[in-house]
Design a protein around this motif. Structure first.
Motif, PDB file in Angstrom:
ATOM      1  N   GLY A   1       0.831  -1.205   0.000  1.00  0.00           N
ATOM      2  CA  GLY A   1       0.000   0.000   0.000  1.00  0.00           C
ATOM      3  C   GLY A   1       0.863   1.251   0.000  1.00  0.00           C
ATOM      4  O   GLY A   1       1.970   1.264  -0.515  1.00  0.00           O
ATOM      5  N   LYS A   2       0.350   2.316   0.603  1.00  0.00           N
ATOM      6  CA  LYS A   2       1.034   3.603   0.578  1.00  0.00           C
ATOM      7  C   LYS A   2       2.205   3.644   1.553  1.00  0.00           C
ATOM      8  O   LYS A   2       2.128   3.144   2.666  1.00  0.00           O
ATOM      9  N   ALA A   3       3.304   4.261   1.088  1.00  0.00           N
ATOM     10  CA  ALA A   3       4.499   4.449   1.913  1.00  0.00           C
ATOM     11  C   ALA A   3       5.069   5.828   1.608  1.00  0.00           C
ATOM     12  O   ALA A   3       5.080   6.264   0.465  1.00  0.00           O
ATOM     13  N   LYS A   4       5.533   6.515   2.650  1.00  0.00           N
ATOM     14  CA  LYS A   4       6.097   7.852   2.491  1.00  0.00           C
ATOM     15  C   LYS A   4       7.617   7.774   2.524  1.00  0.00           C
ATOM     16  O   LYS A   4       8.195   7.160   3.414  1.00  0.00           O
ATOM     17  N   ILE A   5       8.275   8.400   1.559  1.00  0.00           N
ATOM     18  CA  ILE A   5       9.731   8.366   1.455  1.00  0.00           C
ATOM     19  C   ILE A   5      10.343   9.262   2.519  1.00  0.00           C
ATOM     20  O   ILE A   5      10.002  10.442   2.626  1.00  0.00           O
ATOM     21  N   THR A   6      11.260   8.686   3.311  1.00  0.00           N
ATOM     22  CA  THR A   6      11.913   9.451   4.368  1.00  0.00           C
ATOM     23  C   THR A   6      13.337   9.853   4.015  1.00  0.00           C
ATOM     24  O   THR A   6      13.828  10.878   4.477  1.00  0.00           O
ATOM     25  N   LYS A   7      14.029   9.045   3.205  1.00  0.00           N
ATOM     26  CA  LYS A   7      15.376   9.419   2.752  1.00  0.00           C
ATOM     27  C   LYS A   7      15.772   8.564   1.562  1.00  0.00           C
ATOM     28  O   LYS A   7      15.190   7.511   1.305  1.00  0.00           O
ATOM     29  N   ILE A   8      16.782   9.041   0.847  1.00  0.00           N
ATOM     30  CA  ILE A   8      17.359   8.302  -0.278  1.00  0.00           C
ATOM     31  C   ILE A   8      18.848   8.159  -0.010  1.00  0.00           C
ATOM     32  O   ILE A   8      19.539   9.145   0.230  1.00  0.00           O
ATOM     33  N   ILE A   9      19.329   6.923  -0.022  1.00  0.00           N
ATOM     34  CA  ILE A   9      20.737   6.627   0.234  1.00  0.00           C
ATOM     35  C   ILE A   9      21.352   6.124  -1.068  1.00  0.00           C
ATOM     36  O   ILE A   9      20.819   5.214  -1.694  1.00  0.00           O
ATOM     37  N   TRP A  10      22.465   6.720  -1.454  1.00  0.00           N
ATOM     38  CA  TRP A  10      23.166   6.275  -2.667  1.00  0.00           C
ATOM     39  C   TRP A  10      24.259   5.295  -2.302  1.00  0.00           C
ATOM     40  O   TRP A  10      25.032   5.537  -1.381  1.00  0.00           O
ATOM     41  N   HIS A  11      24.328   4.184  -3.040  1.00  0.00           N
ATOM     42  CA  HIS A  11      25.351   3.155  -2.834  1.00  0.00           C
ATOM     43  C   HIS A  11      26.249   3.118  -4.067  1.00  0.00           C
ATOM     44  O   HIS A  11      25.770   3.298  -5.189  1.00  0.00           O
ATOM     45  N   TYR A  12      27.536   2.852  -3.843  1.00  0.00           N
ATOM     46  CA  TYR A  12      28.495   2.788  -4.939  1.00  0.00           C
ATOM     47  C   TYR A  12      29.366   1.554  -4.783  1.00  0.00           C
ATOM     48  O   TYR A  12      29.849   1.261  -3.689  1.00  0.00           O
ATOM     49  N   ASN A  13      29.544   0.832  -5.875  1.00  0.00           N
ATOM     50  CA  ASN A  13      30.428  -0.333  -5.898  1.00  0.00           C
ATOM     51  C   ASN A  13      31.603  -0.003  -6.814  1.00  0.00           C
ATOM     52  O   ASN A  13      31.451   0.011  -8.037  1.00  0.00           O
ATOM     53  N   PRO A  14      32.786   0.281  -6.240  1.00  0.00           N
ATOM     54  CA  PRO A  14      33.918   0.669  -7.085  1.00  0.00           C
ATOM     55  C   PRO A  14      34.400  -0.438  -8.017  1.00  0.00           C
ATOM     56  O   PRO A  14      34.952  -0.152  -9.081  1.00  0.00           O
ATOM     57  N   ALA A  15      34.189  -1.681  -7.663  1.00  0.00           N
ATOM     58  CA  ALA A  15      34.637  -2.787  -8.508  1.00  0.00           C
ATOM     59  C   ALA A  15      33.912  -2.800  -9.857  1.00  0.00           C
ATOM     60  O   ALA A  15      34.510  -3.104 -10.887  1.00  0.00           O
ATOM     61  N   SER A  16      32.638  -2.477  -9.842  1.00  0.00           N
ATOM     62  CA  SER A  16      31.870  -2.488 -11.092  1.00  0.00           C
ATOM     63  C   SER A  16      31.458  -1.082 -11.536  1.00  0.00           C
ATOM     64  O   SER A  16      30.743  -0.931 -12.519  1.00  0.00           O
ATOM     65  N   SER A  17      31.885  -0.073 -10.800  1.00  0.00           N
ATOM     66  CA  SER A  17      31.516   1.329 -11.075  1.00  0.00           C
ATOM     67  C   SER A  17      30.002   1.510 -11.106  1.00  0.00           C
ATOM     68  O   SER A  17      29.483   2.316 -11.866  1.00  0.00           O
TER      69      SER A  17
END
Length: 76
Positions: A49-65
């Motif tokens: 159902g409905k969900a409110k966005i509280t934050k966005i976290i960016w992930h990075y994998n240097p091995a595969s860029s």
């Protein structure tokens, strides 16, 4: 993109979006926006159902860029 739904302070579940089963062609949602977790998502019933966005976290994998977002929400 991964969506993490906070069910309680200690419990959460995850949904992968942008797959063939749950395609996502739109822009990245914004913090504060309400989204809908579909009924056929493989999560607990309470997380659908409905969900409110509280934050966005960016992930990075240097091995595969690879760079990908994790959208964190709480049940609305």
């Amino acid at each position: 993109m991964k969506i993490t739904i906070r069910i309680s302070a200690r419990k959460s579940c995850e949904v992968q979006v942008g797959t063939t089963h749950h395609p996502y062609a739109g822009p990245l949602p914004e913090v504060g926006q309400t989204i809908v977790i579909p009924d056929d998502a493989n999560v607990e019933e309470v997380a659908k159902g409905k969900a409110k966005i509280t934050k966005i976290i960016w992930h990075y994998n240097p091995a595969s860029s690879a760079l990908w977002p994790e959208v964190v929400c709480r049940i609305a």
